[in-house]
Scaffold this active site. Structure first.
Site, short mmCIF file in Angstrom:
data_model
loop_
_atom_site.label_atom_id
_atom_site.label_comp_id
_atom_site.label_asym_id
_atom_site.label_seq_id
_atom_site.Cartn_x
_atom_site.Cartn_y
_atom_site.Cartn_z
N ASN A 123 -3.83 13.04 -3.80
CA ASN A 123 -5.07 13.33 -4.84
C ASN A 123 -5.62 13.94 -3.67
O ASN A 123 -6.08 15.66 -5.01
CB ASN A 123 -6.07 11.95 -4.58
CG ASN A 123 -5.56 10.55 -5.17
OD1 ASN A 123 -5.33 10.61 -6.46
ND2 ASN A 123 -6.17 9.50 -4.87
N GLU A 160 -4.61 2.07 -3.71
CA GLU A 160 -3.21 2.66 -3.82
C GLU A 160 -2.50 1.39 -3.78
O GLU A 160 -1.86 1.27 -3.08
CB GLU A 160 -2.54 3.54 -3.37
CG GLU A 160 -3.18 3.49 -2.11
CD GLU A 160 -4.37 4.15 -1.34
OE1 GLU A 160 -5.08 4.35 -0.57
OE2 GLU A 160 -5.07 4.30 -2.86
N ASP A 200 1.10 -1.14 0.15
CA ASP A 200 -0.35 -0.31 -0.15
C ASP A 200 1.31 1.39 0.26
O ASP A 200 1.95 1.38 0.80
CB ASP A 200 -0.93 0.11 1.36
CG ASP A 200 -2.18 0.78 0.75
OD1 ASP A 200 -2.92 1.14 0.84
OD2 ASP A 200 -2.14 2.26 1.99
#
Length: 264
Positions: A145, A180, A137
């Site tokens: 973002n 992700e 991760d």
């Protein structure tokens, strides 16, 4: 045998006054007329034969032209059919890619991973070496973002996927698990080998630089779990995920090895 006179010579002899009182003259004249009639009949037969031959030739030419046109049609139909078959094959390949690949990164998706996992599970059931799963991760990806937009986040994910894949062997599989998160399937790999590989991946990810975000530094957290014989695949995945959660809770940018299940 004496040579017979030609038709012209015979006519001249019959018309010659010297032979007018010859008793054979009527017979010869009758034979000459009969010969002329036979010649006329033969000539008519030849014209009929020539006409029939011409009709036959014309008909054969027409048939040949029809045959050639049919061959051209068949050739065209064959080319169209071949092109249609190729298009179908390409479409099936595209549909399979769409069904088995992540549209953003081009990595395998969950469906493809599960197909491979079942294959690896069957292989291990035949006594082959086990495989290891690694759940990865991106740390604090939400900030990327939020601060730079989802388009930039997508670029980061794609470049990260390429970076991870560059460190893998041909038999390994990198999957976009979701968002992700990435899942690595490492066949014929024990925990010690997987740990070395993941540490190397974590190092190259830290060194990764982005053209549009030169100050961005990425780190990843990971959990790894080795498959145990007769273990449910969901349990192996859960153990890798639990290792990832533990790595996050311990401060991120680290790797946690999940303990194997207890054997009764």
């Amino acid at each position: 045998m004496a040579e017979l006179p030609s038709a012209e010579e015979l006519e001249r002899l019959l018309a010659d006054p010297e032979h007018q009182h010859n008793p054979l003259l009527p017979v010869v004249a009758a034979l000459a007329e009969q010969n002329r009639e036979q010649a006329r009949k033969l000539e008519r037969l030849m014209r009929i034969a020539d006409s029939s031959y011409g009709v036959a030739v014309t008909r054969n030419q027409d048939l040949l032209q029809q045959y050639e046109r049919q061959l051209k049609r068949l050739d065209k139909i064959t080319r169209i059919s071949d092109r249609y078959q190729r298009n179908l094959i390409e479409l099936n390949e595209q549909l399979r890619d769409a069904a088995l690949k992540d549209p953003l990164t081009g990595l395998a998706n969950r469906r493809q991973l599960m197909e491979r996992l079942h294959d690896e599970q069957a292989r291990c059931g035949r006594g082959q070496p086990a495989f290891t799963l690694a759940m990865i991760d991106v740390d604090l990806f939400k900030r990327i973002n939020d601060n730079h937009g989802h388009d930039t986040g997508d670029i980061v994910l794609c470049q990260l996927a390429d970076t991870i894949c560059a460190e893998l062997r041909s038999q390994d599989l990198c999957t976009r698990w979701g968002g992700e998160e990435f899942m690595l399937l490492l066949p014929h790999t024990g925990l010690s080998q997987a740990e070395v590989l993941l540490q190397r991946i974590m190092t190259v990810v830290k060194a990764l630089r982005f053209e549009k975000l030169p100050d961005l530094r990425l780190t990843i957290s990971a959990g790894i779990a080795e498959y145990c014989p007769s273990e449910a695949l969901d349990n192996t995945i859960r153990r890798a995920d639990n290792g990832l959660i533990a790595a996050k809770q311990a401060g991120r940018d680290r790797l946690v090895i999940s303990e194997p299940p207890h054997q009764d």
